[in-house]
Design a protein around this motif. Structure first.
Motif, mmCIF file in Angstrom:
data_model
loop_
_atom_site.group_PDB
_atom_site.id
_atom_site.type_symbol
_atom_site.label_atom_id
_atom_site.label_comp_id
_atom_site.label_asym_id
_atom_site.label_seq_id
_atom_site.Cartn_x
_atom_site.Cartn_y
_atom_site.Cartn_z
ATOM 1 N N THR A 151 0.788 -1.234 0.000
ATOM 2 C CA THR A 151 0.000 0.000 0.000
ATOM 3 C C THR A 151 0.821 1.284 0.000
ATOM 4 O O THR A 151 0.269 2.357 -0.282
ATOM 5 C CB THR A 151 -0.918 0.038 1.229
ATOM 6 O OG1 THR A 151 -0.102 0.191 2.416
ATOM 7 C CG2 THR A 151 -1.745 -1.232 1.346
ATOM 8 N N GLY A 152 2.085 1.207 0.361
ATOM 9 C CA GLY A 152 2.892 2.416 0.519
ATOM 10 C C GLY A 152 2.709 3.098 1.853
ATOM 11 O O GLY A 152 3.294 4.161 2.084
ATOM 12 N N SER A 206 -6.157 0.843 4.264
ATOM 13 C CA SER A 206 -5.309 1.334 3.184
ATOM 14 C C SER A 206 -5.677 0.592 1.892
ATOM 15 O O SER A 206 -6.451 -0.375 1.909
ATOM 16 C CB SER A 206 -3.839 1.121 3.527
ATOM 17 O OG SER A 206 -3.500 1.784 4.726
ATOM 18 N N ARG A 209 -1.535 -0.312 -4.071
ATOM 19 C CA ARG A 209 -0.962 0.614 -5.043
ATOM 20 C C ARG A 209 -1.131 0.071 -6.463
ATOM 21 O O ARG A 209 -1.107 -1.146 -6.679
ATOM 22 C CB ARG A 209 0.523 0.825 -4.760
ATOM 23 C CG ARG A 209 0.815 1.516 -3.441
ATOM 24 C CD ARG A 209 2.302 1.755 -3.260
ATOM 25 N NE ARG A 209 3.039 0.509 -3.101
ATOM 26 C CZ ARG A 209 4.213 0.242 -3.659
ATOM 27 N NH1 ARG A 209 4.775 1.137 -4.465
ATOM 28 N NH2 ARG A 209 4.823 -0.905 -3.449
ATOM 29 N N ALA A 220 -6.411 -2.405 -8.393
ATOM 30 C CA ALA A 220 -5.898 -1.202 -7.744
ATOM 31 C C ALA A 220 -6.967 -0.669 -6.798
ATOM 32 O O ALA A 220 -8.144 -0.607 -7.143
ATOM 33 C CB ALA A 220 -5.532 -0.150 -8.787
#
Length: 473
Positions: A151-152, A206, A209, A220
């Motif tokens: 997810t970053g 979350s 990405r 996504a």
């Protein structure tokens, strides 16, 4: 029809399970690698297989606690996995406990100061590997690191944060914090912004990405959650959610989560080698007790007596049940005893004459130890166990194991029939927290005691405890 993927990063193995209509299908089960890049490659491979069977609506990540990676400014791991079971010096954490008070630290966090919690690892890194510590931009627990890659965002769950000795456990009834404690982190030369944000009930998940979606087959924006501490996730998934229920999650190690509502005396819990935690719901207090080896003890014996094959150790002939409660008993402590009455020096020992069947004696030994823990928890909480829920793949290796446990306890006993309750539970929690699923527990079955052996087993349990309290030869 909704589907979710659960990832369980365990001490020994990493499992990836696809869950549809409450039924889980294991798509990957491999040894947990030490390197973060290898772990992430394993997770990606599992997700790719899971998405080949159809679209996925949510992903949940559960893991062992007290394990993680120091990350540099680019998110790369500076070391292999630093695990809860690594041997390391305890000088720094002992010094901290002496200065602040072990009882005071436990009162603040619910965690015993020792070599396992992450705070001890950070103190050790700073003292023994100062260059690595100086290069550490952030710390990521093992589940947090996988969430970050997908997810970053660096996030964790309160059930994992609560095992670090750096997250305050407020008095019963008060709300949990969304970050690690600044004062406790200062002791290790860290700040809250160097660690994950702590996810709480009601926080939005979350999202995957776009570049990860292309690599894994996920859409996504698919919701991703850190489901939490593996034992806690298995407990929730097994339906252990009410005061008086106990979840016993058996893997390489064993953990007993006893939902007590409120702990009367935290210091007494510390002295018994246990912890105080909040359950998955974020509000119910529970006692958490660990045994370093359950399935691990069976493997330890198999390595010495059955060429490493646990199935051969447990194999029964027609007279197998006649071996129950016969001969002497084993003390199942290849690495000391964590609780109750902690004793790091005690080892494996045979008490009395040789058992009639070594595998049966091994199952009885870990069952005696588990019941001793449950009885101690009942004394600490002043609350009897109303229901015992067993889960974990090792319990399915022998039909006798769960029956012995049910014979030793006075509580109604169930066995979760799902082979991978942690990974399946992580998937169900992901759906629930994303607002896509209900709270239905995993399927389980009633476990019946072994006929005619209740009194005999309770008598042998008393003898087992008496012998376990004696110093070794």
């Amino acid at each position: 029809m909704t589907a979710a993927v659960g990832i369980d990063i365990g001490t020994s193995n990493t499992k990836v399970v696809r869950v549809e209509r409450g039924v889980g299908t294991t798509v990957l089960n491999r040894a947990t690698p030490a390197g973060l890049d290898d772990l992430l490659a394993l997770v990606v491979a599992g997700l790719r297989v899971a998405t080949e069977a159809g679209s996925v609506d949510a992903v949940g990540v559960a893991s062992m606690a007290e394990s993680g990676y120091p990350l540099d400014a680019d998110g790369r791991a500076l070391t292999p996995l630093l695990s809860w079971r690594d041997g390391r010096d305890v000088i720094e954490i002992r010094s901290l406990a002496d200065r602040l008070g072990a009882d005071a630290l436990f009162e603040a966090t619910g965690v015993r100061p020792g070599p396992k919690p992450s705070l001890a690892v950070w103190l050790w890194l700073r003292a023994m590997h100062p260059d690595t510590f100086a290069a550490m931009h952030r710390w990521a627990g093992v589940a947090d690191a996988v969430h970050l890659a997908l997810t970053g965002e660096l996030r964790t769950d309160h059930t994992l944060a609560g095992r670090t000795l750096a997250y305050r456990l407020p008095p019963a009834g008060e709300r949990l914090a969304g970050s690690f404690d600044a004062d406790l982190l200062t002791e290790a030369g860290l700040r809250p912004d160097r660690l994950a944000r702590v996810g709480l009930i009601g926080d939005p998940p979350s999202r995957v990405r776009p570049e990860v979606a292309a690599e894994t087959g996920l859409r996504a924006g698919t919701p991703v959650v850190v489901a939490g501490h593996d034992h806690q996730v298995a407990a929730w998934a097994s339906g252990v959610r009410d005061i008086g229920q106990v979840a016993d999650s058996v893997g390489t190690a064993e953990a007993m989560l006893n939902l007590v509502g409120r702990v009367p005396d935290r210091a007494a819990v510390r002295r018994q080698g246990m912890s105080v935690v909040r359950t998955v719901d974020g509000s119910t207090e529970a006692l958490l007790a660990g045994t370093g080896s359950a399935g691990g003890f069976l493997q330890w014996l198999a390595d010495r007596h059955a060429d490493g094959e646990v199935s051969d150790l447990l194999a029964l002939d027609s007279a197998g049940k006649d071996a129950l409660a016969g001969g002497g008993w084993l003390l199942p402590y290849p690495a000391g005893r964590q609780c109750p009455e902690p004793d790091p020096a005690i080892g494996v020992r045979l008490v009395g004459p040789p058992p009639a069947h070594l595998g049966v004696a091994a199952l009885e030994a870990v069952s005696y130890q588990a019941q001793w823990v449950l009885d101690s928890q009942a004394a600490l909480s002043r609350r009897r166990t109303a229901q015992l829920s067993l889960s974990g793949r090792p319990l399915h290796r022998s039909p006798l194991w769960a029956g012995i446990r049910a014979t030793l306890t006075d509580a109604a006993t169930t066995l979760t029939t799902v082979a991978e309750p942690v990974a399946s539970g992580a998937a169900l929690l992901a759906l629930h927290r994303a607002g896509l699923g209900d709270e239905a527990p995993l399927l389980s079955q009633q476990v019946q005691p072994v006929d005619g052996l209740g009194d005999r087993y309770r008598e042998r349990l008393r003898d087992f405890i008496a012998s376990a309290r004696q110093p070794g030869p």
